[in-house]
Design an enzyme around this catalytic site. Structure first.
Site, PDB file in Angstrom:
ATOM      1  N   SER A 663       0.704  -0.987   0.123  1.00  0.00           N
ATOM      2  CA  SER A 663      -0.105  -0.006  -0.033  1.00  0.00           C
ATOM      3  C   SER A 663       0.884   1.279   0.169  1.00  0.00           C
ATOM      4  O   SER A 663       1.797   1.371  -0.930  1.00  0.00           O
ATOM      5  CB  SER A 663      -0.897   0.069   1.328  1.00  0.00           C
ATOM      6  OG  SER A 663      -2.038   0.759   0.911  1.00  0.00           O
ATOM      7  N   ASP A 736      -9.101  -4.413  -6.094  1.00  0.00           N
ATOM      8  CA  ASP A 736      -8.767  -3.631  -4.896  1.00  0.00           C
ATOM      9  C   ASP A 736      -9.670  -2.824  -4.721  1.00  0.00           C
ATOM     10  O   ASP A 736     -10.462  -2.045  -5.507  1.00  0.00           O
ATOM     11  CB  ASP A 736      -7.288  -3.002  -5.188  1.00  0.00           C
ATOM     12  CG  ASP A 736      -6.639  -2.443  -3.926  1.00  0.00           C
ATOM     13  OD1 ASP A 736      -7.428  -1.991  -3.022  1.00  0.00           O
ATOM     14  OD2 ASP A 736      -5.467  -1.887  -4.110  1.00  0.00           O
ATOM     15  N   HIS A 770      -7.525  -5.288  -1.680  1.00  0.00           N
ATOM     16  CA  HIS A 770      -6.222  -4.783  -1.194  1.00  0.00           C
ATOM     17  C   HIS A 770      -5.373  -5.504  -0.369  1.00  0.00           C
ATOM     18  O   HIS A 770      -4.202  -5.529  -0.520  1.00  0.00           O
ATOM     19  CB  HIS A 770      -6.636  -3.294  -0.328  1.00  0.00           C
ATOM     20  CG  HIS A 770      -5.578  -2.556  -0.130  1.00  0.00           C
ATOM     21  ND1 HIS A 770      -4.878  -1.620  -1.115  1.00  0.00           N
ATOM     22  CD2 HIS A 770      -4.926  -2.047   1.068  1.00  0.00           C
ATOM     23  CE1 HIS A 770      -4.008  -0.885  -0.740  1.00  0.00           C
ATOM     24  NE2 HIS A 770      -4.141  -1.172   0.691  1.00  0.00           N
TER      25      HIS A 770
END
Length: 805
Positions: A663, A736, A770
């Site tokens: 991330s 995601d 994610h």
């Protein structure tokens, strides 16, 4: 033309899911210890078992992405829900006993104790829907209460009646219509969005509604009707049908607050910012009074501390029978407006008539109230992101004219001076409240300090605001975490104890005497292969003197005296601070259990790597300077300090150092490879690389692109793809759902790198969000990372020179 086609074909790999080498695989596919739930008396434990991962088949079930929700339209529960697959019960002094009567292929979620804690209810997700089940603690037997028609699309679909006799349950509407298959639907017209001159600076949310078909489907899936379900399974209709977001009983059980979503819907914000109406019902199901109506919430002032106007954070006062509490902004929700108090808190007793009573004003933005077992004392919190300040107020809600006392006024990023959390107990309404005993309250803290971590319990005298430490953990080779009070009057607390090779287990700690630790679980270490791994927290300084730290792992059997230079993996995640003091604090503890989760780099100690995990990467901006004004410079300084520190120990070949992150850590990785020559290769998972695609702020940056274009340009690796000279492995979930990290970010960045001749590899994981969930995806992820590290790090020979670009 033929050459062009050939180059495209060779750019792709038709590769099936792979598995990593045995050393890593043996640490991935292990049975997990159960999660536990404990009753208020500390007598009964519930063990909840689960698989470590989903399967790609499970992730491939039908999914609809609507208004910020991800829903399985066949089962009517979140398509990303986590499930337990078994339950056992255990008395404190007994052995775990299997619950009888559970359904086959159990998929359990939404577990909830009854108010008297003699039963637990839970949902079971079948192939066709969600059922409600009940476990009787005394008889150790599970019973199905309903068929598979619950609506769990927006959180837990049931609540217990106060008398333990029944549950209030959300079911799918009997008038639910067939859903539209959006992929097959024939458009009836274009999709039109309108801007009429009012600023609506929202983050880049994903999974939003996009067209009228989405609106229709969302309404069908969000609509519920509530029934009262008795413990024998009989049910009666309780209220009218609506898009019910949440519902809760008043403490006395006589009223139910129901919030439902209204139209019009929005294509700019998720469902929690759609119009909504809150109605109070009698427990019998009769509508009593509408207490709040909120219009669509698309437009807010600029800034992280901006909020909508009107009543918000409406809840029940936990220490009174039926009293509503809420906050309203005094600055019109605009952080730019200068006011003495940001928010005002009101309450209103049943029957919710007349003028609401003001009970408190907060200097910063209101962040909630904890009630106590004394109706004349309550504790409120506020916070302000821009200054990282938080305050704790003690006040008398019955005497609003008396000025509240601020007992804590601190930087919430200052972990060394965190006073901890208040100890609570259950009151006569079965609600958690702060326990006040003889004018004293107790706080449990993590106990981070410059000398290490020593969790504590403090006694705070409310009369003179003086604190006394009544317990401090003395472990120097283990970690003790204080979970909560079992019996405050007896000094009994639930704690968890662990060490690098000792799996976390639970104990009852009596802080009043000796020989005071009673073990109540006995979970074995499933990662025995890592027991010999050397683990320590190293501390070092950045070139500007800022103190940093990281957790260092060395391979099993590594002999420091031989001075063998090993390859290293540096894994980190940047964090923004407004002061150097907080930025320099370490919250890493070498005595924590070494737990290799799916995203961990600890696996690679089995492959001969040094791993520096959770390395400090503070980005500091004091005073008027924002942290991101010098983001790149501080990023490189953090990385160089970390490599220097481990190199000075004589452990690594700094020619063979990899950097990686997930991330915002992926964003960090791409920047480091573009603007330094410190690394042999990088791994970037689920990142964002072009900040112009998140123009109204990202992470902790609240300025828009148009306010700080140079910051957005300077920080975007995409804009500097021509500087990439280091091999980069990009990995991203195709589904995601995180704000800003669209899969497009990795795809476009890879295209830029490829077009400019950089060495890169892009892995798009099907169905993954994610964070990655399917076992097949995770095993392949580990294989990809291992292959990349072996090729470009461990076996790299060409020296690299330090410096920045």
């Amino acid at each position: 033309m033929i050459l062009f086609i050939g180059s495209v074909l060779h750019a792709q790999e038709n590769l099936e899911y792979q598995k990593p080498v045995k050393e890593i695989l043996d640490l991935v596919d292990v049975p997990l210890a159960p999660s536990i739930r404990i009753d208020e008396k500390g007598e009964q434990l519930i063990f909840l078992y689960r698989d470590g991962y989903k399967t790609i088949t499970e992730l491939s079930e039908k999914e609809m992405r609507l208004a910020g929700l991800r829903i399985n339209p066949k089962t009517n529960i979140s398509s990303r829900a986590n499930y337990f697959n078994n339950i056992k019960l255990k008395r404190i002094d007994g052995e775990p006993i299997q619950v009888n009567g559970l359904p086959k292929n159990l998929r359990l979620s939404n577990l909830s104790w009854s108010p008297d804690q003699t039963k637990v209810a839970f949902t079971h997700t079948t192939l066709n829907g969600v059922e409600l089940w009940l476990v009787d603690i005394k008889t150790n037997k599970a019973t199905k209460l309903t068929d598979a028609t619950l609506n769990a699309n927006m959180g837990s679909p049931f609540r217990w009646f106060k008398d333990n006799s029944a549950l209030l349950v959300k079911f799918l509407s009997k008038n639910k219509k067939a859903l539209i298959n959006v992929d097959e639907a024939i458009p009836t017209g274009p999709t039109i969005s309108v801007s009429e001159g009012t600023k609506a600076q929202n983050r880049t949310y994903q999974d939003l509604l996009k067209n009228p078909n989405d609106e229709y489907n969302f309404e069908q899936l969000a609509t519920s009707e509530i029934f009262k379900v008795n413990l024998d399974g009989t049910k009666t209709s309780w209220s009218t049908t609506g898009m019910i977001r949440n519902f809760s009983f008043s403490p006395d059980g006589n009223y139910v607050m129901v919030t439902q979503i209204e139209k019009p819907f929005s294509y700019l914000v998720p469902f929690n910012r759609f119009p909504q109406k809150t109605t109070i019902y009698k427990s019998s199901g009769e509508p009593f009074k509408v207490v709040n109506e909120v219009p669509i919430d698309e437009v807010r002032p600029k800034g992280f501390m901006a909020i909508r106007i009107g009543k918000r954070s409406m809840s029940w006062r936990a220490d009174k029978p039926a009293t509503l509490v809420w906050a309203e902004a005094l600055d019109k929700g605009d952080p730019e407006i200068k006011v003495a108090f940001r928010d005002e808190v009101f309450e209103q007793d049943a029957p919710f008539e007349g003028k609401p009573k003001s009970i408190l004003k907060t200097i910063n933005r209101y962040a909630g109230i904890q009630w106590s077992n004394n109706k004349n004392i309550a504790f409120a919190y506020d916070y302000w992101w821009n200054t990282r300040n938080t305050k704790t107020y003690v006040f008398d809600p019955n005497k609003p004219s008396v000025k509240p006392e601020i007992i804590h006024d601190r930087n919430y990023q200052d972990r060394y001076n965190d006073p901890g959390n208040f100890v609570t107990s259950i009151n006569e309404f079965d609600r958690s409240v702060i326990d006040i005993t003889k004018g004293n309250v107790y706080l449990m803290g993590d106990g981070f300090s410059k000398e290490g971590q020593f969790p504590f319990i403090d006694k705070l005298n409310l009369k003179n605001n003086t604190s006394e430490r009544v317990y401090k953990s003395t472990y120097t080779n283990k970690v003790e975490s204080i979970n909560g009070a079992i019996n405050l009057s007896k000094g009994e607390f639930l704690v968890r104890v662990e060490s690098p090779s000792e799996y976390p287990n639970y104990y009852i700690r009596n802080i009043n005497g000796k020989d005071n630790l009673k073990q109540i679980t006995n979970f074995a270490n499933p990662f025995a292969a890592l027991e010999g791994v050397h683990k320590e927290v190293i501390k070092y300084k950045r070139e500007d003197g800022l103190e940093l730290s990281g957790t260092l792992y060395l391979p099993i059997g590594y002999d420091k005296t031989k001075k063998e230079k090993l390859p290293m993996i540096l894994w980190a995640y940047p964090e923004e601070f407004k002061d150097k003091k907080s930025a320099s604090q370490s919250t890493s503890n070498p005595n924590e259990f070494t737990y290799p989760w799916w995203g961990s780099m600890v696996y690679w100690v089995t492959r001969g790597y040094v791993v520096l995990d959770d390395a400090s990467f503070p980005i500091v901006g004091e005073g008027d300077e924002e942290p991101n004004d010098s983001f790149r410079k501080q990023l490189v300084a953090n990385a160089k300090a970390a490599i220097d520190a481990v190199d000075n120990l004589g452990l690594i070949d700094r020619n063979r150092v990899a950097v990686g992150g997930h991330s915002y850590g992926a964003f960090m990785t791409a920047n480091l490879l573009s603007h330094s020559n410190l690394f042999a290769a990088g791994i970037a998972r689920s990142g964002a690389y072009n900040r112009t695609l998140t123009p109204f702020g990202f992470q902790s940056e609240e300025r828009s692109y148009w306010e700080a274009p140079e910051v957005y340009y300077t920080m975007s690796p995409f804009m500097h793809a021509d500087k990439m000279k280091t091999p980069l492995l990009l990995i991203h979930g195709k589904a995601d759902n995180n704000s800003g990290t669209y899969p497009l970010q990795s795809e476009r960045y890879f295209n830029a790198l490829k077009g400019l001749g950089a060495t890169a590899r892009l892995i798009m994981l099907p169905k993954e969000s994610h964070g990655y969930r399917a076992k097949e995806s995770i095993l392949h992820l580990l294989w990809e990372q291992d292959q990349w590290l072996e090729k470009y790090v461990k076996n790299k020979k060409k020296p690299i020179s330090e410096g920045t670009n």
